[in-house]
Scaffold this motif. Structure first.
Motif, PDB file in Angstrom:
ATOM      1  N   LEU A 231       6.114   2.299 -12.890  1.00  0.00           N
ATOM      2  CA  LEU A 231       6.069   1.883 -11.494  1.00  0.00           C
ATOM      3  C   LEU A 231       5.829   0.383 -11.316  1.00  0.00           C
ATOM      4  CD1 LEU A 231       6.252   2.756  -8.599  1.00  0.00           C
ATOM      5  CD2 LEU A 231       3.840   3.390  -8.662  1.00  0.00           C
ATOM      6  N   GLU A 232       4.857  -0.154 -12.002  1.00  0.00           N
ATOM      7  CA  GLU A 232       4.529  -1.570 -11.815  1.00  0.00           C
ATOM      8  C   GLU A 232       5.703  -2.466 -12.205  1.00  0.00           C
ATOM      9  OE1 GLU A 232       1.248  -4.913 -13.272  1.00  0.00           O
ATOM     10  OE2 GLU A 232       0.848  -2.768 -13.558  1.00  0.00           O
ATOM     11  N   HIS A 233       6.346  -2.132 -13.328  1.00  0.00           N
ATOM     12  CA  HIS A 233       7.508  -2.921 -13.760  1.00  0.00           C
ATOM     13  C   HIS A 233       8.648  -2.803 -12.751  1.00  0.00           C
ATOM     14  CE1 HIS A 233      10.556  -4.710 -16.326  1.00  0.00           C
ATOM     15  NE2 HIS A 233      11.323  -3.643 -16.110  1.00  0.00           N
ATOM     16  N   SER A 234       8.874  -1.602 -12.233  1.00  0.00           N
ATOM     17  CA  SER A 234       9.953  -1.390 -11.269  1.00  0.00           C
ATOM     18  C   SER A 234       9.691  -2.163  -9.986  1.00  0.00           C
ATOM     19  CB  SER A 234      10.088   0.112 -10.966  1.00  0.00           C
ATOM     20  OG  SER A 234      11.125   0.347 -10.065  1.00  0.00           O
ATOM     21  N   TYR A 235       8.424  -2.231  -9.572  1.00  0.00           N
ATOM     22  CA  TYR A 235       8.074  -2.970  -8.360  1.00  0.00           C
ATOM     23  C   TYR A 235       8.355  -4.462  -8.537  1.00  0.00           C
ATOM     24  CZ  TYR A 235       5.412  -4.878  -4.462  1.00  0.00           C
ATOM     25  OH  TYR A 235       5.051  -5.559  -3.329  1.00  0.00           O
ATOM     26  N   ARG A 236       8.021  -4.989  -9.714  1.00  0.00           N
ATOM     27  CA  ARG A 236       8.174  -6.430  -9.950  1.00  0.00           C
ATOM     28  C   ARG A 236       9.648  -6.830 -10.085  1.00  0.00           C
ATOM     29  NH1 ARG A 236       3.632  -9.322 -11.536  1.00  0.00           N
ATOM     30  NH2 ARG A 236       4.913 -10.711 -12.828  1.00  0.00           N
ATOM     31  N   THR A 237      10.512  -5.874 -10.423  1.00  0.00           N
ATOM     32  CA  THR A 237      11.938  -6.205 -10.599  1.00  0.00           C
ATOM     33  C   THR A 237      12.784  -5.868  -9.372  1.00  0.00           C
ATOM     34  OG1 THR A 237      12.312  -4.044 -11.632  1.00  0.00           O
ATOM     35  CG2 THR A 237      11.864  -5.912 -13.102  1.00  0.00           C
ATOM     36  N   SER A 238      12.277  -5.071  -8.449  1.00  0.00           N
ATOM     37  CA  SER A 238      13.053  -4.643  -7.271  1.00  0.00           C
ATOM     38  C   SER A 238      13.004  -5.699  -6.173  1.00  0.00           C
ATOM     39  CB  SER A 238      12.515  -3.318  -6.728  1.00  0.00           C
ATOM     40  OG  SER A 238      12.625  -2.293  -7.687  1.00  0.00           O
ATOM     41  N   SER A 239      14.121  -5.866  -5.467  1.00  0.00           N
ATOM     42  CA  SER A 239      14.175  -6.844  -4.388  1.00  0.00           C
ATOM     43  C   SER A 239      13.834  -6.226  -3.036  1.00  0.00           C
ATOM     44  CB  SER A 239      15.562  -7.486  -4.327  1.00  0.00           C
ATOM     45  OG  SER A 239      16.553  -6.496  -4.117  1.00  0.00           O
ATOM     46  N   VAL A 240      13.983  -4.916  -2.908  1.00  0.00           N
ATOM     47  CA  VAL A 240      13.637  -4.204  -1.667  1.00  0.00           C
ATOM     48  C   VAL A 240      12.753  -3.022  -2.040  1.00  0.00           C
ATOM     49  CG1 VAL A 240      14.495  -2.884   0.310  1.00  0.00           C
ATOM     50  CG2 VAL A 240      15.771  -4.881  -0.503  1.00  0.00           C
ATOM     51  N   VAL A 241      11.619  -2.896  -1.322  1.00  0.00           N
ATOM     52  CA  VAL A 241      10.695  -1.789  -1.583  1.00  0.00           C
ATOM     53  C   VAL A 241      10.367  -1.090  -0.271  1.00  0.00           C
ATOM     54  CG1 VAL A 241       8.451  -1.103  -2.506  1.00  0.00           C
ATOM     55  CG2 VAL A 241       9.693  -3.036  -3.537  1.00  0.00           C
ATOM     56  N   MET A 242      10.566   0.221  -0.234  1.00  0.00           N
ATOM     57  CA  MET A 242      10.223   1.045   0.919  1.00  0.00           C
ATOM     58  C   MET A 242       9.006   1.898   0.555  1.00  0.00           C
ATOM     59  SD  MET A 242      12.591   0.419   3.217  1.00  0.00           S
ATOM     60  CE  MET A 242      14.234  -0.293   3.339  1.00  0.00           C
ATOM     61  N   VAL A 243       7.936   1.762   1.337  1.00  0.00           N
ATOM     62  CA  VAL A 243       6.698   2.472   1.043  1.00  0.00           C
ATOM     63  C   VAL A 243       6.495   3.589   2.071  1.00  0.00           C
ATOM     64  CG1 VAL A 243       4.217   2.261   0.661  1.00  0.00           C
ATOM     65  CG2 VAL A 243       5.732   0.317   0.150  1.00  0.00           C
ATOM     66  N   ALA A 244       6.521   4.829   1.595  1.00  0.00           N
ATOM     67  CA  ALA A 244       6.369   5.978   2.496  1.00  0.00           C
ATOM     68  C   ALA A 244       5.436   7.001   1.846  1.00  0.00           C
ATOM     69  CB  ALA A 244       7.732   6.601   2.800  1.00  0.00           C
ATOM     70  N   ILE A 245       4.175   6.585   1.640  1.00  0.00           N
ATOM     71  CA  ILE A 245       3.202   7.437   0.968  1.00  0.00           C
ATOM     72  C   ILE A 245       1.869   7.405   1.725  1.00  0.00           C
ATOM     73  CG2 ILE A 245       4.222   7.179  -1.326  1.00  0.00           C
ATOM     74  CD1 ILE A 245       2.165   4.997  -1.885  1.00  0.00           C
ATOM     75  N   ARG A 246       0.962   8.266   1.327  1.00  0.00           N
ATOM     76  CA  ARG A 246      -0.387   8.261   1.890  1.00  0.00           C
ATOM     77  C   ARG A 246      -1.379   8.192   0.731  1.00  0.00           C
ATOM     78  NH1 ARG A 246      -0.573  12.780   6.775  1.00  0.00           N
ATOM     79  NH2 ARG A 246       0.973  11.769   8.132  1.00  0.00           N
ATOM     80  N   ASN A 247      -1.950   7.045   0.561  1.00  0.00           N
ATOM     81  CA  ASN A 247      -2.938   6.833  -0.494  1.00  0.00           C
ATOM     82  C   ASN A 247      -4.202   6.242   0.109  1.00  0.00           C
ATOM     83  OD1 ASN A 247      -1.356   7.704  -2.628  1.00  0.00           O
ATOM     84  ND2 ASN A 247      -1.925   5.958  -3.924  1.00  0.00           N
ATOM     85  N   LYS A 248      -5.325   6.715  -0.334  1.00  0.00           N
ATOM     86  CA  LYS A 248      -6.586   6.126   0.145  1.00  0.00           C
ATOM     87  C   LYS A 248      -6.759   4.726  -0.393  1.00  0.00           C
ATOM     88  CE  LYS A 248      -9.059  10.516   0.725  1.00  0.00           C
ATOM     89  NZ  LYS A 248     -10.247  11.321   0.320  1.00  0.00           N
ATOM     90  N   GLU A 249      -6.302   4.503  -1.605  1.00  0.00           N
ATOM     91  CA  GLU A 249      -6.372   3.195  -2.226  1.00  0.00           C
ATOM     92  C   GLU A 249      -4.954   2.683  -2.474  1.00  0.00           C
ATOM     93  OE1 GLU A 249      -9.104   1.540  -2.721  1.00  0.00           O
ATOM     94  OE2 GLU A 249     -10.419   3.188  -2.069  1.00  0.00           O
ATOM     95  N   PRO A 250      -4.753   1.366  -2.462  1.00  0.00           N
ATOM     96  CA  PRO A 250      -3.415   0.809  -2.709  1.00  0.00           C
ATOM     97  C   PRO A 250      -2.870   1.285  -4.052  1.00  0.00           C
ATOM     98  CG  PRO A 250      -4.874  -0.888  -1.876  1.00  0.00           C
ATOM     99  CD  PRO A 250      -5.734   0.309  -2.162  1.00  0.00           C
ATOM    100  N   LEU A 251      -1.632   1.754  -4.032  1.00  0.00           N
ATOM    101  CA  LEU A 251      -1.001   2.241  -5.252  1.00  0.00           C
ATOM    102  C   LEU A 251      -0.674   1.088  -6.199  1.00  0.00           C
ATOM    103  CD1 LEU A 251       0.236   4.761  -6.671  1.00  0.00           C
ATOM    104  CD2 LEU A 251       2.394   4.183  -5.527  1.00  0.00           C
TER     105      LEU A 251
END
Length: 411
Positions: A231-251
């Protein structure tokens, strides 16, 4: 007489609407039409059930009774509406334009009307007047969407999010190949993924707590599945990120820079509560959340409302064209009636003359009568056209001529 009767979610609610949805589908699937109607078109959608009808009566109350009978009713109940003549035509034009929809200017209703009309035509249930009105409604609905801002912008959360992504890759073309990451395979995430695919986005990856759910959606739409370890690697390489989750703490650390120096990233937070803090935004990280989307939605709605006046101008123009066309039909009806009268007159006069003058060639006399009748009809047509141009009451005169009794009934 043209009439429409129906019920909608806005007038009566879903429970009442569901009660009649099956009735409309059953009636629309039939291959016959009651003698009380010249033509009918049933329209059944998730928001409305309506019947449009061409009725050979001139009494409004009788027409209303006939329309209510199609719903198994003897009187109009709460939530039902009935319009006749100009009001019925105006209603259809507004429906086709999306002015009677929950989302002003939405496009889906025009397709639903076209399908309902196509089904009626296939079953031979329409009339020439209904055909004319529906074709004008389709033409007007298309013109309104092309010439006004009635359907410009997006209204749903998912469509606005995808529109933001589209604008981002347009502004930064170099980022278009770096992929889209969706966090969450729930209802919102799945809808965003589907719209992205339909809009031509590629290299779309999805992460979800339940890998099984992510894989199921990936197979359906052709996505890449990202595991938690990736996940972390995918986030750093992606140009568009859509966040549709419910987490008490930042993912994730949403403010983390891209792997490529000075690379841009768009982060759209569709979660409630927000998952991405305002502090995650920086020179290369653009962050939108539901508050921003609500503002975009409000602005779009205001623009669409401003376009209603423009849409209504086109609708009034269509109403005028239909009224002119209907009045012109009286000319055809007049000439048709008088052609019959002249034929009856010619036959009687030729017969009577031939009996009194047997030496006359009856065939020659009959041809002379036909030529004389044709000349009289041409003169009548010319006179009606002149009255149409110059006389304010030409249509009343034409209707009067059209209702002359047949010759045989006068003798």
């Amino acid at each position: 007489m043209i009439a429409v009767a129906g019920i909608s979610y806005y007038s009566a609610g879903f429970d009442m609407l569901a009660k009649y949805a099956g009735l409309a589908e059953e009636a629309a699937s039939g291959n016959s039409i009651s003698g009380a109607f010249t033509g009918i078109v049933w329209v059944s959608t998730c928001n409305r059930v309506e019947i449009y009808a061409d009725i050979p009566v001139h009494c409004r109350k009788r027409a209303e009774r006939l329309m209510l009978q199609q719903f198994g009713l003897t009187e109009k109940t709460e939530g039902f509406y009935i319009y006749t003549e100009d009001e019925a035509i105006l209603h259809l034009l507004k429906v086709a334009a999306g002015l009677d929809s929950a989302v002003t200017g939405e496009d889906q209703v025009l397709g639903q009307l076209k399908l309902a009309y196509k089904n009626a035509v296939t079953a031979n249930l329409t009339s020439p007047w209904l055909n004319r009105i529906f074709h004008k409604a389709f033409e007007t609905g298309k013109s309104i969407r092309n010439l006004t801002d009635i359907n410009k912008g997006h209204q749903s959360i998912a469509s606005i999010a995808v529109a933001l992504a589209g604008s981002f890759v347009t502004e930064y073309p170099a980022e278009s190949s770096n992929g889209v990451l969706i966090l969450g395979a729930g209802e919102t995430g799945a809808l965003v993924a589907e719209i992205l695919v339909n809009k031509g986005f590629s290299n779309i990856s999805i992460w979800n707590r339940s890998t099984i759910k992510a894989r199921k959606l990936a197979v359906k739409l052709g996505l890449n599945v990202v595991t938690t370890d990736q996940l972390e690697h995918s986030y750093r390489t992606s140009s568009v990120v859509m966040v549709a989750i419910r987490n008490k703490e930042p993912l994730l650390n949403y403010g983390a820079e891209r792997t490529a120096p000075s690379a841009k990233r768009l982060v759209v937070d569709l979660s409630m509560p927000f998952q991405v803090a305002d502090t995650a935004e920086n020179a290369n990280n653009y962050v939108y959340n539901l508050s921003h989307i609500a503002a975009i939605r409000k602005e779009t709605l205001e623009k669409r409302k401003e376009a209603i006046d423009d849409a209504m101008q086109l609708i009034w123009s269509a109403m005028s064209e239909l009224a002119t066309w209907k009045e012109d039909q009286w000319i055809g009806k007049t000439l048709q009636q008088w052609k019959l009268l002249m034929q009856q007159l010619k036959e009687r006069q030729v017969r009577d003359y031939a009996e009194k003058h047997p030496e006359v060639d009856s065939a020659t006399l009959s041809r002379f009568g036909e030529e004389l009748s044709a000349n009289i009809l041409r003169q009548l047509a010319w006179s009606i056209r002149q009255q149409q141009k110059d006389g304010a009451d030409w249509n009343k005169w034409s209707k009067l001529l059209a209702n002359v009794e047949p010759y045989e009934q006068l003798n």
